[in-house]
Design a protein around this motif. Structure first.
Motif, PDB file in Angstrom:
ATOM      1  N   GLU A   1      33.985 -47.603 -40.525  1.00 21.68           N
ATOM      2  CA  GLU A   1      33.954 -46.786 -39.312  1.00 21.68           C
ATOM      3  C   GLU A   1      35.366 -46.603 -38.762  1.00 21.68           C
ATOM      4  O   GLU A   1      35.727 -45.523 -38.301  1.00 21.68           O
TER       5      GLU A   1
ATOM      6  N   SER B   1      23.142 -50.394 -43.303  1.00 16.72           N
ATOM      7  CA  SER B   1      22.245 -50.681 -42.182  1.00 16.72           C
ATOM      8  C   SER B   1      20.857 -51.084 -42.691  1.00 16.72           C
ATOM      9  O   SER B   1      20.255 -52.030 -42.175  1.00 16.72           O
TER      10      SER B   1
ATOM     11  N   MET C   1      30.075 -40.645 -46.601  1.00 17.19           N
ATOM     12  CA  MET C   1      30.317 -41.838 -45.819  1.00 17.19           C
ATOM     13  C   MET C   1      29.064 -42.222 -45.032  1.00 17.19           C
ATOM     14  O   MET C   1      28.732 -43.396 -44.951  1.00 17.19           O
ATOM     15  N   TYR C   2      28.387 -41.228 -44.489  1.00 19.71           N
ATOM     16  CA  TYR C   2      27.178 -41.488 -43.703  1.00 19.71           C
ATOM     17  C   TYR C   2      26.133 -42.221 -44.534  1.00 19.71           C
ATOM     18  O   TYR C   2      25.466 -43.125 -44.042  1.00 19.71           O
ATOM     19  N   GLU C   3      26.022 -41.842 -45.811  1.00 16.09           N
ATOM     20  CA  GLU C   3      25.037 -42.463 -46.691  1.00 16.09           C
ATOM     21  C   GLU C   3      25.335 -43.947 -46.885  1.00 16.09           C
ATOM     22  O   GLU C   3      24.421 -44.772 -46.928  1.00 16.09           O
TER      23      GLU C   3
ATOM     24  N   ASP D   1      37.439 -44.137 -40.749  1.00 14.39           N
ATOM     25  CA  ASP D   1      36.977 -42.758 -40.579  1.00 14.39           C
ATOM     26  C   ASP D   1      37.611 -42.102 -39.354  1.00 14.39           C
ATOM     27  O   ASP D   1      37.593 -40.888 -39.216  1.00 14.39           O
TER      28      ASP D   1
ATOM     29  N   THR E   1      31.077 -52.438 -42.713  1.00 16.11           N
ATOM     30  CA  THR E   1      30.672 -51.298 -41.901  1.00 16.11           C
ATOM     31  C   THR E   1      31.715 -50.997 -40.823  1.00 16.11           C
ATOM     32  O   THR E   1      32.106 -49.836 -40.629  1.00 16.11           O
TER      33      THR E   1
ATOM     34  N   LEU F   1      26.956 -45.944 -44.760  1.00 17.44           N
ATOM     35  CA  LEU F   1      26.645 -46.628 -43.509  1.00 17.44           C
ATOM     36  C   LEU F   1      25.136 -46.791 -43.338  1.00 17.44           C
ATOM     37  O   LEU F   1      24.664 -47.837 -42.871  1.00 17.44           O
ATOM     38  N   LYS F   2      24.403 -45.772 -43.718  1.00 15.17           N
ATOM     39  CA  LYS F   2      22.948 -45.837 -43.631  1.00 15.17           C
ATOM     40  C   LYS F   2      22.400 -46.891 -44.588  1.00 15.17           C
ATOM     41  O   LYS F   2      21.506 -47.661 -44.232  1.00 15.17           O
TER      42      LYS F   2
END
Length: 66
Positions: free
Chosen positions: A62, A9, A1-3, A65, A58, A5-6
């Motif tokens: 979030e 961005s 998930m972080y990837e 999550d 995004t 969002l990154k």
């Protein structure tokens, strides 16, 4: 998930930079004809629409999550 969002961005930052370039070009009277002006305005509008979709995505990611 972080990837994800990154990545969104990074794309949003690229969109912001392109919009800034187009706005500066328009501000410097870079459009030589009305049709060129309309084309550049359309490109800005499209980029800002894509940016809105990405920011909404995004926020939804979030929230899901939590």
């Amino acid at each position: 998930m972080y990837e994800v969002l990154k990545a969104t961005s990074l794309v949003i930052n690229n969109i912001d930079e392109k919009v800034k370039q187009l706005e500066e070009h328009l501000g410097a009277k870079g459009a030589k004809a009305y049709d060129e002006y309309c084309e550049m305005c359309g490109e800005i509008k499209g980029l800002l629409t894509a940016r809105k979709f990405l920011t909404d995505l995004t926020k939804n990611l979030e929230r899901s999550d939590e």
